[in-house]
Motif scaffolding. Sequence first.
Motif, PDB file in Angstrom:
ATOM      1  N   GLU A 303      -2.204 -10.233  -0.056  1.00 32.81           N
ATOM      2  CA  GLU A 303      -1.733 -11.627   0.070  1.00 32.81           C
ATOM      3  C   GLU A 303      -0.498 -11.736   0.962  1.00 32.81           C
ATOM      4  N   MET A 304       0.229 -10.645   1.124  1.00 29.25           N
ATOM      5  CA  MET A 304       1.419 -10.677   1.995  1.00 29.25           C
ATOM      6  C   MET A 304       1.061 -10.621   3.480  1.00 29.25           C
ATOM      7  N   VAL A 305      -0.181 -10.187   3.808  1.00 27.00           N
ATOM      8  CA  VAL A 305      -0.518  -9.907   5.210  1.00 27.00           C
ATOM      9  C   VAL A 305      -0.593 -11.202   6.021  1.00 27.00           C
ATOM     10  N   ARG A 306       0.207 -11.269   7.041  1.00 25.48           N
ATOM     11  CA  ARG A 306       0.183 -12.398   7.982  1.00 25.48           C
ATOM     12  C   ARG A 306       1.042 -12.007   9.193  1.00 25.48           C
ATOM     13  N   PRO A 307       0.874 -12.710  10.317  1.00 28.98           N
ATOM     14  CA  PRO A 307       1.695 -12.378  11.485  1.00 28.98           C
ATOM     15  C   PRO A 307       3.186 -12.429  11.143  1.00 28.98           C
ATOM     16  N   GLY A 308       3.920 -11.484  11.670  1.00 29.16           N
ATOM     17  CA  GLY A 308       5.370 -11.463  11.460  1.00 29.16           C
ATOM     18  C   GLY A 308       5.805 -10.491  10.380  1.00 29.16           C
ATOM     19  N   VAL A 309       4.932 -10.226   9.405  1.00 26.90           N
ATOM     20  CA  VAL A 309       5.276  -9.254   8.348  1.00 26.90           C
ATOM     21  C   VAL A 309       5.193  -7.854   8.947  1.00 26.90           C
ATOM     22  N   ARG A 310       6.014  -6.923   8.457  1.00 26.28           N
ATOM     23  CA  ARG A 310       6.011  -5.575   9.016  1.00 26.28           C
ATOM     24  C   ARG A 310       5.437  -4.595   7.989  1.00 26.28           C
ATOM     25  N   ILE A 311       4.801  -3.525   8.460  1.00 29.73           N
ATOM     26  CA  ILE A 311       4.204  -2.545   7.531  1.00 29.73           C
ATOM     27  C   ILE A 311       5.262  -1.977   6.577  1.00 29.73           C
ATOM     28  N   ASP A 398       3.693  11.671 -20.030  1.00 25.86           N
ATOM     29  CA  ASP A 398       3.033  12.473 -21.075  1.00 25.86           C
ATOM     30  C   ASP A 398       1.720  13.042 -20.553  1.00 25.86           C
ATOM     31  N   SER A 399       1.279  14.111 -21.209  1.00 27.34           N
ATOM     32  CA  SER A 399       0.094  14.811 -20.685  1.00 27.34           C
ATOM     33  C   SER A 399      -1.171  13.949 -20.741  1.00 27.34           C
ATOM     34  N   ARG A 400      -1.185  12.899 -21.600  1.00 21.73           N
ATOM     35  CA  ARG A 400      -2.414  12.088 -21.673  1.00 21.73           C
ATOM     36  C   ARG A 400      -2.726  11.376 -20.337  1.00 21.73           C
ATOM     37  N   TRP A 401      -1.677  11.217 -19.518  1.00 27.66           N
ATOM     38  CA  TRP A 401      -1.878  10.539 -18.225  1.00 27.66           C
ATOM     39  C   TRP A 401      -2.211  11.536 -17.112  1.00 27.66           C
ATOM     40  N   HIS A 402      -2.030  12.815 -17.398  1.00 23.38           N
ATOM     41  CA  HIS A 402      -2.173  13.804 -16.315  1.00 23.38           C
ATOM     42  C   HIS A 402      -3.605  13.842 -15.768  1.00 23.38           C
ATOM     43  N   GLY A 403      -3.703  13.962 -14.472  1.00 22.24           N
ATOM     44  CA  GLY A 403      -5.026  14.086 -13.832  1.00 22.24           C
ATOM     45  C   GLY A 403      -5.689  12.754 -13.522  1.00 22.24           C
ATOM     46  N   ILE A 404      -4.989  11.640 -13.811  1.00 17.86           N
ATOM     47  CA  ILE A 404      -5.566  10.337 -13.437  1.00 17.86           C
ATOM     48  C   ILE A 404      -5.097   9.991 -12.021  1.00 17.86           C
ATOM     49  N   GLY A 405      -6.038   9.833 -11.128  1.00 17.93           N
ATOM     50  CA  GLY A 405      -5.717   9.424  -9.752  1.00 17.93           C
ATOM     51  C   GLY A 405      -6.551   8.202  -9.395  1.00 17.93           C
ATOM     52  N   VAL A 406      -5.905   7.173  -8.872  1.00 17.27           N
ATOM     53  CA  VAL A 406      -6.599   5.927  -8.505  1.00 17.27           C
ATOM     54  C   VAL A 406      -6.082   5.469  -7.145  1.00 17.27           C
ATOM     55  N   ARG A 407      -6.982   5.201  -6.231  1.00 10.58           N
ATOM     56  CA  ARG A 407      -6.601   4.543  -4.968  1.00 10.58           C
ATOM     57  C   ARG A 407      -7.652   3.466  -4.695  1.00 10.58           C
ATOM     58  N   ILE A 408      -7.191   2.338  -4.161  1.00 13.05           N
ATOM     59  CA  ILE A 408      -8.100   1.246  -3.772  1.00 13.05           C
ATOM     60  C   ILE A 408      -7.693   0.844  -2.358  1.00 13.05           C
ATOM     61  N   GLU A 409      -8.667   0.863  -1.453  1.00 18.52           N
ATOM     62  CA  GLU A 409      -8.347   0.670  -0.023  1.00 18.52           C
ATOM     63  C   GLU A 409      -9.343  -0.283   0.629  1.00 18.52           C
ATOM     64  N   ASP A 410      -8.819  -1.345   1.230  1.00 17.37           N
ATOM     65  CA  ASP A 410      -9.629  -2.305   1.992  1.00 17.37           C
ATOM     66  C   ASP A 410      -9.115  -2.368   3.434  1.00 17.37           C
ATOM     67  N   ASP A 411      -9.967  -2.894   4.307  1.00 18.45           N
ATOM     68  CA  ASP A 411      -9.620  -3.030   5.725  1.00 18.45           C
ATOM     69  C   ASP A 411      -9.403  -4.512   6.036  1.00 18.45           C
ATOM     70  N   ILE A 412      -8.240  -4.822   6.575  1.00 19.21           N
ATOM     71  CA  ILE A 412      -7.786  -6.209   6.664  1.00 19.21           C
ATOM     72  C   ILE A 412      -7.514  -6.588   8.120  1.00 19.21           C
ATOM     73  N   LEU A 413      -8.162  -7.657   8.562  1.00 19.58           N
ATOM     74  CA  LEU A 413      -7.897  -8.208   9.891  1.00 19.58           C
ATOM     75  C   LEU A 413      -6.752  -9.209   9.794  1.00 19.58           C
ATOM     76  N   VAL A 414      -5.750  -9.061  10.633  1.00 16.71           N
ATOM     77  CA  VAL A 414      -4.664 -10.048  10.674  1.00 16.71           C
ATOM     78  C   VAL A 414      -5.138 -11.224  11.530  1.00 16.71           C
ATOM     79  N   THR A 415      -5.037 -12.433  10.990  1.00 22.88           N
ATOM     80  CA  THR A 415      -5.456 -13.633  11.737  1.00 22.88           C
ATOM     81  C   THR A 415      -4.222 -14.532  11.953  1.00 22.88           C
ATOM     82  N   ALA A 416      -4.400 -15.582  12.761  1.00 20.76           N
ATOM     83  CA  ALA A 416      -3.272 -16.492  13.015  1.00 20.76           C
ATOM     84  C   ALA A 416      -2.783 -17.111  11.713  1.00 20.76           C
ATOM     85  N   GLN A 417      -3.724 -17.381  10.795  1.00 24.32           N
ATOM     86  CA  GLN A 417      -3.348 -18.045   9.529  1.00 24.32           C
ATOM     87  C   GLN A 417      -2.896 -17.051   8.461  1.00 24.32           C
ATOM     88  N   GLY A 418      -3.288 -15.812   8.571  1.00 20.93           N
ATOM     89  CA  GLY A 418      -2.962 -14.847   7.521  1.00 20.93           C
ATOM     90  C   GLY A 418      -3.796 -13.590   7.648  1.00 20.93           C
TER      91      GLY A 418
END
Length: 437
Positions: A303-311, A398-418
């Motif tokens: 939702e932050m992606v729009r012209p002018g914002v920096r990586i 704590d060890s109950r969380w160990h080994g959990i890895g999550v990544r979510i990746e989408d490809d986003i075109l920057v447009t004039a509006q956003g």
Amino acid sequence: MKSGARVQFSPQKVEALVARRQRILQALNGGLLLAASRPAFHKYDASYFRYRQDPNFYYLSGLYTEDQGVVLLASGEKPQSILFVENRDDATEIWNGPMIGLDGAAKLGFDRVFPMDDLPRVLPELMQKATMLYTDRQHHPGVERILSDIVFRQRIAFDGLEVRDFWGFLGDFRLIKDDFEIELMQTANRISSAAHRRCMQDARAGLSELELQARLELEMKKGGSPFTAYHSIVASGSNTCCLHYNVNNCALESGDLVLIDAGCAYEGYASDITRTWPVDGRFTADQRLIYELVLRTQKSIIEMVRPGVRIPDLQEATIKLLTQGLIEHGVIKLSYEEARTNDTFKAWYPHGVSHYLGLNVHDAGRYVVEGQRRPLEPGMVITVEPGIYIQPGCPYADSRWHGIGVRIEDDILVTAQGYRNLTDCPKEVAELEALRS
Ligand code: GLY
Ligand code: MN
Ligand code: MN
């Protein structure tokens, strides 16, 4: 006998190539640009590695298969685009398939087309008129060979000719995609999204990561993509915590998460998608908590992606959202200040949230221009890919969380509006679970 089909060029493709070369010629300002195709790479025996074209040569020529070719863009008094290709040759075609030849090359909208044999004559003439040569001398063995041949074998001196690496110059053009490129990237994304969805439906305990990779890549090939954009990451269990895991040699187990980071290349253009979901079709409560935090973060960053914002703005917000969330939920037992001290947060979020995407998966184009972090502009395509990786043995959780890895990746075109999200692949918990119910 059926040999490979001859390459066809659509009018839209030729139009896009001509317009692209004209834009670059105008910016060259008296300079000369040389891009060479990637030489075929011989294995230790009688075979070759599967050929992949040099992305800069492809960007300018539209030729994916020729392993001996050169593009010259000569500005100056009479700006011109020139393509050199090998003459067609029956013996080569019997072994390696169709060549483009001079007649085929003539259809690509260049001002002039020559056989490669003419390069040692034409190139020095243009170099003598130019003050600047933009090329890829450092990374490209073919370019070094061409230049040394002229300078050393022909003993021609080019006083006053500055040779400059073209990655910055050309990368800035590649960074802003034209409509033709956006359409190809949308297609690459559609094919990859379908392949990810296939894997979400097929995953079962006992299936190997390798077979899941094969099913993923079969879908990509069925969709019309001959290549993956990079080696597919198919990770289960604690392998999800290894960012560039790619041996893909474990079996999926009940209770595991699966993380696939994979994208096809279509007409040379990369897609780069990551999805994480449970082997059994149902998240455990702990997996779900981490997953929903990554998902909420990803949606906020998109939702932050729009012209002018920096990586770097996107990265800063990601660090904050992920780290505060983990602390609030009691997963990480540190204060926010402690997590920021000495980059401690890198223990669970060690990478960047975004990179440019295009002909290369980490695409060309400068991130810093004249000392300033570059703002986003319409026509750029970037990834948004937050992740949390609680490493086995992580001292902050704590060890109950160990080994959990999550990544979510989408490809986003920057447009004039956003922005426009090019990726259309399930990521809501309810959608992922419904795929297996
Ligand atoms: N697949 C590599 C990356 O996401 O950057
Ligand atoms: Mn990526
Ligand atoms: Mn990726």
